[in-house]
Design a protein around this motif. Structure first.
Motif, PDB file in Angstrom:
ATOM      1  N   ARG A   9       5.466   0.795  -7.482  1.00 32.93           N
ATOM      2  CA  ARG A   9       6.350   0.495  -6.356  1.00 32.93           C
ATOM      3  C   ARG A   9       5.540   0.697  -5.085  1.00 32.93           C
ATOM      4  O   ARG A   9       5.006   1.776  -4.842  1.00 32.93           O
ATOM      5  N   ARG A  11       5.727   0.578  -1.126  1.00 31.59           N
ATOM      6  CA  ARG A  11       6.582   0.527   0.061  1.00 31.59           C
ATOM      7  C   ARG A  11       5.713   0.080   1.225  1.00 31.59           C
ATOM      8  O   ARG A  11       4.782   0.783   1.621  1.00 31.59           O
ATOM      9  N   GLU A  54       9.976  -1.815   3.330  1.00 31.87           N
ATOM     10  CA  GLU A  54      10.419  -2.673   2.235  1.00 31.87           C
ATOM     11  C   GLU A  54       9.673  -2.329   0.953  1.00 31.87           C
ATOM     12  O   GLU A  54       8.454  -2.189   0.961  1.00 31.87           O
ATOM     13  N   ASN A  55      10.414  -2.183  -0.156  1.00 31.03           N
ATOM     14  CA  ASN A  55       9.808  -1.883  -1.450  1.00 31.03           C
ATOM     15  C   ASN A  55       9.511  -3.158  -2.216  1.00 31.03           C
ATOM     16  O   ASN A  55      10.397  -4.009  -2.376  1.00 31.03           O
ATOM     17  N   THR A  57       7.696  -4.278  -6.003  1.00 33.21           N
ATOM     18  CA  THR A  57       7.320  -3.647  -7.268  1.00 33.21           C
ATOM     19  C   THR A  57       6.463  -4.585  -8.108  1.00 33.21           C
ATOM     20  O   THR A  57       6.860  -5.716  -8.398  1.00 33.21           O
TER      21      THR A  57
END
Length: 164
Positions: A9, A11, A54-55, A57
């Protein structure tokens, strides 16, 4: 399908002092690539110090692949302008994940990565365990551009193995 080790993940926190590509400002967004995966943040209008928070992945099937980020200025009638790029290696991060998975006791810092000519780090970066999670804060200096940095935070998300 490739064996997936886990999820990374990322960010995308913010951009700092990004290049101006329009008359007085830029409309920046970030593209993240790892192997064949490609993810994008939203566009922040007229801002050279955008805060995305904002994440994104990525699935990690090959930890040898570098992560590449590129910042663009969104244009309406012409192709989007590049605002620089950066690349980083997740080896130090993955080494910490392995130590954590192999029962090495949780400690504050697993690894310290220093800026050098092979990475885009603007400052020293620590891979650490926070509340049982492996995380790394990165400040990347953009290349092929007059100015700009992007701040990121990486977090490892393990995939539960199903019993067969």
């Amino acid at each position: 399908m490739d064996h997936v080790h886990g999820l990374l993940r990322m960010r995308v926190i913010r951009g700092v002092d990004l290049a101006i590509r329009d008359v007085k400002s830029s409309d920046p967004y970030v593209v993240v690539r790892m192997g064949k995966q490609k993810l994008k943040t939203r566009v922040i209008k007229q801002n050279v110090n955008p805060e995305w928070n904002e994440n994104l992945t990525l699935s990690v099937s090959d930890p040898i692949l570098p992560v590449k980020i590129e910042v663009f200025d969104k244009d309406t009638f012409t192709p989007d302008d590049s605002m620089g790029f950066a690349e980083f290696d997740i080896h130090p991060f993955m080494d910490a994940v392995k130590m954590h998975d192999n029962g090495v006791p949780s400690k504050q810092i697993y690894n310290i990565v220093t800026p050098n000519r092979q990475n885009s780090l603007a400052e020293e970066s620590c891979v650490k365990c926070v509340e049982g999670k492996i995380v790394q804060d990165l400040c990347l200096r953009l290349k092929n551009v007059e100015c700009g940095e992007v701040e990121l935070q990486l977090e490892w998300i393990p995939i539960k193995k199903s019993k067969q």
